[in-house]
Design an enzyme around this catalytic site. Structure first.
Site, PDB file in Angstrom:
ATOM      1  N   HIS A   1     -45.354 -84.699  43.934  1.00 41.84           N
ATOM      2  CA  HIS A   1     -46.748 -85.073  43.604  1.00 41.84           C
ATOM      3  C   HIS A   1     -47.470 -83.971  42.835  1.00 41.84           C
ATOM      4  O   HIS A   1     -48.586 -83.560  43.203  1.00 41.84           O
ATOM      5  CB  HIS A   1     -47.499 -85.449  44.869  1.00 41.84           C
ATOM      6  CG  HIS A   1     -47.079 -86.760  45.451  1.00 41.84           C
ATOM      7  ND1 HIS A   1     -47.642 -87.958  45.091  1.00 41.84           N
ATOM      8  CD2 HIS A   1     -46.097 -87.071  46.354  1.00 41.84           C
ATOM      9  CE1 HIS A   1     -47.058 -88.945  45.741  1.00 41.84           C
ATOM     10  NE2 HIS A   1     -46.109 -88.441  46.510  1.00 41.84           N
TER      11      HIS A   1
ATOM     12  N   HIS B   1     -45.348 -93.617  42.029  1.00 45.05           N
ATOM     13  CA  HIS B   1     -46.486 -92.992  41.344  1.00 45.05           C
ATOM     14  C   HIS B   1     -46.189 -92.744  39.867  1.00 45.05           C
ATOM     15  O   HIS B   1     -47.097 -92.827  39.032  1.00 45.05           O
ATOM     16  CB  HIS B   1     -46.860 -91.674  42.023  1.00 45.05           C
ATOM     17  CG  HIS B   1     -47.675 -91.844  43.259  1.00 45.05           C
ATOM     18  ND1 HIS B   1     -49.030 -91.589  43.315  1.00 45.05           N
ATOM     19  CD2 HIS B   1     -47.339 -92.254  44.503  1.00 45.05           C
ATOM     20  CE1 HIS B   1     -49.488 -91.829  44.534  1.00 45.05           C
ATOM     21  NE2 HIS B   1     -48.470 -92.233  45.276  1.00 45.05           N
TER      22      HIS B   1
ATOM     23  N   HIS C   1     -36.009 -94.752  46.363  1.00 44.33           N
ATOM     24  CA  HIS C   1     -37.432 -94.462  46.562  1.00 44.33           C
ATOM     25  C   HIS C   1     -38.150 -95.766  46.890  1.00 44.33           C
ATOM     26  O   HIS C   1     -38.692 -96.448  46.012  1.00 44.33           O
ATOM     27  CB  HIS C   1     -38.033 -93.828  45.297  1.00 44.33           C
ATOM     28  CG  HIS C   1     -39.406 -93.255  45.515  1.00 44.33           C
ATOM     29  ND1 HIS C   1     -39.646 -91.912  45.640  1.00 44.33           N
ATOM     30  CD2 HIS C   1     -40.615 -93.857  45.635  1.00 44.33           C
ATOM     31  CE1 HIS C   1     -40.933 -91.703  45.819  1.00 44.33           C
ATOM     32  NE2 HIS C   1     -41.558 -92.887  45.814  1.00 44.33           N
TER      33      HIS C   1
END
Length: 568
Positions: A19, A125, A210
């Site tokens: 992230h 993301h 994922h």
């Protein structure tokens, strides 16, 4: 494994959900993700990892800022490039594994000196989106800083080709699957449209996925029983709680490891677990799993307390302050860290209590914690009430959750848009997620256009010989929409292109000894020698209808295609 020769041991540093760029505008927490990622790459360098394997969500934002991209590229250039030797080789077809214009593993490109390769799949993301279906990882791959694999073109029919890696006598089949919306992937697995392409011979089969592992709903997760039995180990990204020590799946026989995130993205219980990465040592069919605790992660503690009934506001504030002081003191004693800690205190109160402003409490801790604005959250204890009937569109009233962190887009769409006749909830949910989280301004418009196009195509075909007036035609559309929703069909990916997509073509296998990189003049002696000394060829992975064995390798007669599901 200690008796094995060093040249046969493949060392892989494993991390996921980094992230990068999260909280980048926060003056205190803005550097946290980069500081820890630097530690991860430093550990890989120090322990002489053959390569780094990342499991998605490298970036927090789908469109990371220029500053985040720049800092990431600086880190990759600092730790990945160099004159050191790469002691393994990729012997599968690069054009199948790495879907880019150059279609080659980066350390075999004669224009670059790569000493520590980095392989990565995408997460939810940083997944591909918008025009061109590109992600931020595509940019890094175009710069030859990352080997981006696990990207699929059609989510309703997936062929999983492994990256075949060889070091000495060790053979690794590395499978990867970047994030696909859970509901869509669930149905694709369930329909048996995920095929595992297996190489001939004996391989250590490693899979990085994922997706949601915890059971949040009927189709909003991927059960481990959907995966193939021949796998030796599954690395599970997306889940942030660190459960890195491998455990055995009793139903499937393979091991599972959940590394967890390297930075806290939400102040939840799972994020409070100490963060780790791992070094996986593989030699032949044996493995050794070394866990490494990260030292640069910002300390985080989370606790709950319940205020007594009929407590006054001053008394409540005094109790809260006492609890916060206790938490901060304990953290300072347990771990020596120069960083200000993250604190989350959930305060439960009764209905007759006049709530305190949490930010007013936080101001007094601005120099003692990293998150004074949201360190305290209040949650009202709810009395037991009779079950209410499902509200209609006319009577539906907005009910605000206790915290925004608990909001799920699927629930909001079902609550406020649940009576739609034409648009499916799943399609509208995905469009809203793309619009809000990925900054795709045309997502909703394109989703509606796609639905209209689909129905127009079906109606033209099926009602060609029927004479229907406008009311009858509308009724036909509504009936088809309800039937489609009842089957729980997943939403299709949106695109602004009004033409039908071209048929997918499969690239021909790479000739033995040939390089996938375009012909160039190299200024690097090291990379020239690597390409010249490469004498092995690509292993052809060809579709085969024969069933594969479950002993970790296909029969010697040729590669096999293993079907999806528990029996694969």
């Amino acid at each position: 494994m200690s008796e094995r020769k060093e040249e046969d041991i493949l060392k892989i540093l494993i991390a996921t959900d980094n992230h990068l760029g999260i909280h980048e505008r926060d003056p205190i927490r803005g550097n946290d993700s980069f500081v820890t990622f630097r530690e991860i790459l430093s550990i890989a360098k120090e322990k002489k990892a053959d390569f780094v394997l990342l499991g998605g969500d490298l970036f927090h934002d789908n469109k990371p800022s220029r500053a985040t991209l720049h800092r990431t590229m600086e880190l990759f250039r600092e730790f990945s490039l160099g004159d050191g030797e790469v002691n393994f080789e990729v012997i599968s077809d690069h054009s199948v594994n790495f879907k880019s214009r150059f279609a080659t593993v980066n350390f075999e490109d004669p224009n670059f000196n790569i000493e520590m390769p980095i392989f990565s799949i995408h997460g939810n993301h940083d997944d591909p989106a918008g025009d061109g279906n590109l992600s931020a990882l595509d940019l890094l791959a175009a710069c030859n800083l990352v080997n981006y694999f696990g990207k699929v073109d059609k989510v309703d029919s997936i062929d999983l080709y492994p990256v075949l890696i060889r070091k000495g006598r060790t053979n690794l089949a590395l499978y990867g699957l970047g994030n696909v919306r859970d509901e869509r992937l669930y149905h694709t697995f369930q329909a048996g449209r995920v095929q595992w392409i297996r190489p001939p011979g004996n391989w250590f089969n490693l899979f990085f996925i994922h997706q949601t592992r915890e059971h949040w709903g009927p189709t909003s997760h991927i059960p481990e029983t959907f995966l193939a039995r021949f796998l030796n180990m599954v690395l599970w990204g997306h889940e942030h709680e660190c459960k890195i020590e491998p455990w055995n799946s009793p139903e499937m026989g393979f091991e599972i490891s959940q590394p967890g995130s390297s930075v806290a993205t939400k102040l939840t219980e799972g994020e409070a677990v100490p963060k780790h990465i791992a070094m996986l040592h593989i030699c032949g069919s044996e493995r050794r799993f070394e866990t490494i605790r990260l030292q640069t992660v910002r300390p985080f503690a989370m606790e709950e307390m319940a205020l007594p009934d009929k407590i006054t506001q001053p008394e409540a504030v005094e109790c809260i302050h006492a609890k916060l002081d206790e938490m901060i003191t304990r953290m300072q004693e347990d771990r020596e860290s120069p960083m200000l800690p993250l604190i989350r205190l959930k305060v439960h109160y009764s209905a007759d209590f006049k709530m305190v402003n949490p930010q007013q409490i936080g101001r007094e801790y601005s120099k003692r914690v990293a998150n004074p604005a949201d360190m305290v959250t209040f949650h009202r204890r709810r009395a037991t009430v009779a079950r209410k009937e499902k509200p209609t569109a006319a009577t539906r009233v907005m009910e605000m959750p206790d915290t925004l962190e608990s909001v799920r887009v699927e629930e909001l769409v079902a609550q406020f848009l649940g009576d739609m006749d034409l648009l499916a909830e799943s399609e509208m949910t995905q469009a809203l997620v793309d619009f809000v989280d990925k900054d795709e301004k045309t997502a909703i418009q394109a989703s509606v256009a796609n639905v209209l196009k689909q129905f127009q195509r079906v109606l033209i075909t099926d009602t060609k010989e029927k004479e229907l007036n406008d009311d009858q035609l509308l009724e036909e559309v509504i009936q088809r929409s309800h039937a489609r929703a009842a089957q729980h069909l997943p939403a299709e990916p949106w695109t602004m292109d009004t033409d039908d997509p071209p048929e997918e073509t499969v690239a021909a296998p790479r000739p033995r000894g040939a390089s996938s990189a375009p012909a160039t003049t190299s200024t690097s002696t090291t990379t020239q020698r690597r390409a010249k000394e490469r004498t092995n060829g690509g292993i052809d992975l060809v579709d085969d209808d024969d069933s594969s064995s479950e002993d970790g390798g296909a029969a010697a007669g040729g590669p096999a295609r293993a079907g999806a599901g528990a029996g694969a």
